[in-house]
Design a protein around this motif. Structure first.
Motif, PDB file in Angstrom:
ATOM      1  N   ASN A 114       0.815  -1.215   0.000  1.00  0.00           N
ATOM      2  CA  ASN A 114       0.000   0.000   0.000  1.00  0.00           C
ATOM      3  C   ASN A 114       0.848   1.264   0.000  1.00  0.00           C
ATOM      4  O   ASN A 114       0.372   2.327  -0.412  1.00  0.00           O
ATOM      5  N   VAL A 115       2.092   1.142   0.474  1.00  0.00           N
ATOM      6  CA  VAL A 115       2.939   2.340   0.579  1.00  0.00           C
ATOM      7  C   VAL A 115       4.229   2.230  -0.218  1.00  0.00           C
ATOM      8  O   VAL A 115       4.917   3.226  -0.433  1.00  0.00           O
ATOM      9  N   LEU A 116       4.569   1.029  -0.705  1.00  0.00           N
ATOM     10  CA  LEU A 116       5.868   0.824  -1.329  1.00  0.00           C
ATOM     11  C   LEU A 116       5.760  -0.193  -2.449  1.00  0.00           C
ATOM     12  O   LEU A 116       5.078  -1.206  -2.317  1.00  0.00           O
ATOM     13  N   THR A 117       6.432   0.076  -3.575  1.00  0.00           N
ATOM     14  CA  THR A 117       6.496  -0.894  -4.656  1.00  0.00           C
ATOM     15  C   THR A 117       7.943  -1.055  -5.093  1.00  0.00           C
ATOM     16  O   THR A 117       8.687  -0.071  -5.192  1.00  0.00           O
ATOM     17  N   LEU A 148       4.596   3.047 -11.838  1.00  0.00           N
ATOM     18  CA  LEU A 148       3.900   4.319 -11.642  1.00  0.00           C
ATOM     19  C   LEU A 148       2.399   4.127 -11.481  1.00  0.00           C
ATOM     20  O   LEU A 148       1.714   4.978 -10.903  1.00  0.00           O
ATOM     21  N   ALA A 149       1.871   3.011 -11.998  1.00  0.00           N
ATOM     22  CA  ALA A 149       0.443   2.740 -11.849  1.00  0.00           C
ATOM     23  C   ALA A 149       0.072   2.458 -10.398  1.00  0.00           C
ATOM     24  O   ALA A 149      -1.080   2.645  -9.990  1.00  0.00           O
ATOM     25  N   SER A 150       1.039   2.007  -9.621  1.00  0.00           N
ATOM     26  CA  SER A 150       0.789   1.762  -8.205  1.00  0.00           C
ATOM     27  C   SER A 150       0.503   3.072  -7.486  1.00  0.00           C
ATOM     28  O   SER A 150       1.013   4.132  -7.855  1.00  0.00           O
ATOM     29  N   ARG A 151      -0.300   3.004  -6.444  1.00  0.00           N
ATOM     30  CA  ARG A 151      -0.578   4.189  -5.646  1.00  0.00           C
ATOM     31  C   ARG A 151       0.442   4.360  -4.506  1.00  0.00           C
ATOM     32  O   ARG A 151       0.295   5.235  -3.665  1.00  0.00           O
ATOM     33  N   ALA A 152       1.455   3.524  -4.481  1.00  0.00           N
ATOM     34  CA  ALA A 152       2.444   3.553  -3.404  1.00  0.00           C
ATOM     35  C   ALA A 152       3.204   4.876  -3.388  1.00  0.00           C
ATOM     36  O   ALA A 152       3.476   5.481  -4.431  1.00  0.00           O
ATOM     37  N   GLY A 190       8.959  10.938 -10.292  1.00  0.00           N
ATOM     38  CA  GLY A 190       8.383  10.659  -8.986  1.00  0.00           C
ATOM     39  C   GLY A 190       7.271  11.592  -8.558  1.00  0.00           C
ATOM     40  O   GLY A 190       6.327  11.194  -7.888  1.00  0.00           O
ATOM     41  N   GLY A 191       7.378  12.863  -8.937  1.00  0.00           N
ATOM     42  CA  GLY A 191       6.381  13.831  -8.478  1.00  0.00           C
ATOM     43  C   GLY A 191       6.473  14.001  -6.982  1.00  0.00           C
ATOM     44  O   GLY A 191       7.523  14.359  -6.446  1.00  0.00           O
ATOM     45  N   ASP A 192       5.379  13.736  -6.262  1.00  0.00           N
ATOM     46  CA  ASP A 192       5.398  13.855  -4.807  1.00  0.00           C
ATOM     47  C   ASP A 192       5.750  12.535  -4.138  1.00  0.00           C
ATOM     48  O   ASP A 192       5.639  12.393  -2.925  1.00  0.00           O
ATOM     49  N   ARG A 193       6.178  11.550  -4.934  1.00  0.00           N
ATOM     50  CA  ARG A 193       6.556  10.263  -4.383  1.00  0.00           C
ATOM     51  C   ARG A 193       8.083  10.167  -4.256  1.00  0.00           C
ATOM     52  O   ARG A 193       8.828  10.862  -4.948  1.00  0.00           O
TER      53      ARG A 193
END
Length: 216
Positions: free
Chosen positions: A50-53, A127-131, A159-162
């Motif tokens: 949920n938070v990491l891929t 990038l499709a992941s919401r992680a 990455g944007g905000d990731r």
């Protein structure tokens, strides 16, 4: 959070091992790895995902459509979303040339796409992941230097905000990374011997500067 980190060092030094430990797939021999204050190796894979891929060097491209290969990361990705993701990783022209576009079947082991296209497809899946955290293992491996550098620069800008944590043996494209960590061997152990921006390491670490110039 929201920064890009590159981990570099010679082959066999433990870069990928570190990445897998950060992902909670390997237990640390000592110390701890925490995410949001929780020991990551004690979380379930569902909680971690949920938070990491993590996109491994040998991540699989399945014998199905382009769309379904992206949906591996998130089942509700629409055709429009997938097209936009492929565009972000530089595959718009490739997609436009496919006989059935996003619904084109990929052959076994992605035999009908090039190494660079395969790598970028895997990045679109990541990038499709919401992680919030994207961990990438050697995305430029088995590509020529120019192609690898272009892909790594693109990834560090995506990455944007990731948060992007990337393991690589290529140094030239790391001028766009927020921070670079150098691993080396000392007294039989792997240690962090330098850390900073690419420019700082070029100015202060002779081995790093020599290796970067040798790539050119």
């Amino acid at each position: 959070r929201g920064q890009t980190l590159a981990i570099v060092g010679p082959s066999g030094i433990g870069k990928s091992t570190l990445l897998y430990t950060l992902a909670g797939m390997l237990h640390p021999h000592s110390g701890s790895v925490r995410i949001d204050g929780k020991e990551i190796s004690r979380l379930t894979r569902t909680e971690v995902s949920n938070v990491l891929t993590l996109t491994a060097e040998d991540a699989h491209v399945f014998e199905t459509t382009v769309l379904e290969n992206i949906r591996v990361a998130r089942g509700d990705v629409s055709e429009e979303d997938a097209t936009e993701l492929l565009g972000r990783v530089g595959l718009s022209q490739w997609l436009s040339e496919l006989p059935q576009g996003i619904n084109t079947m990929l052959g076994e082991n992605a035999a009908n796409i090039s190494g660079g296209e395969r790598r970028r497809l895997l990045m679109a899946r990541a990038l499709a992941s919401r992680a919030d955290f994207l961990l990438l293992d050697e995305p430029g491996e088995h590509l020529d230097g120019e192609t690898a550098d272009r892909l790594i620069r693109d990834l560090l800008a995506l990455g944007g905000d990731r948060t992007v944590i990337l393991v690589t043996h290529r140094l030239t494209p790391l001028d766009v990374a927020d921070r670079v960590v150098v691993l080396s061997e000392k007294d039989g152990e792997t240690v962090v011997t330098a850390a900073g921006t690419h420019e700082e390491l070029m100015a202060t670490v002779p081995e790093y500067r020599w290796s970067t110039r040798r790539e050119s």
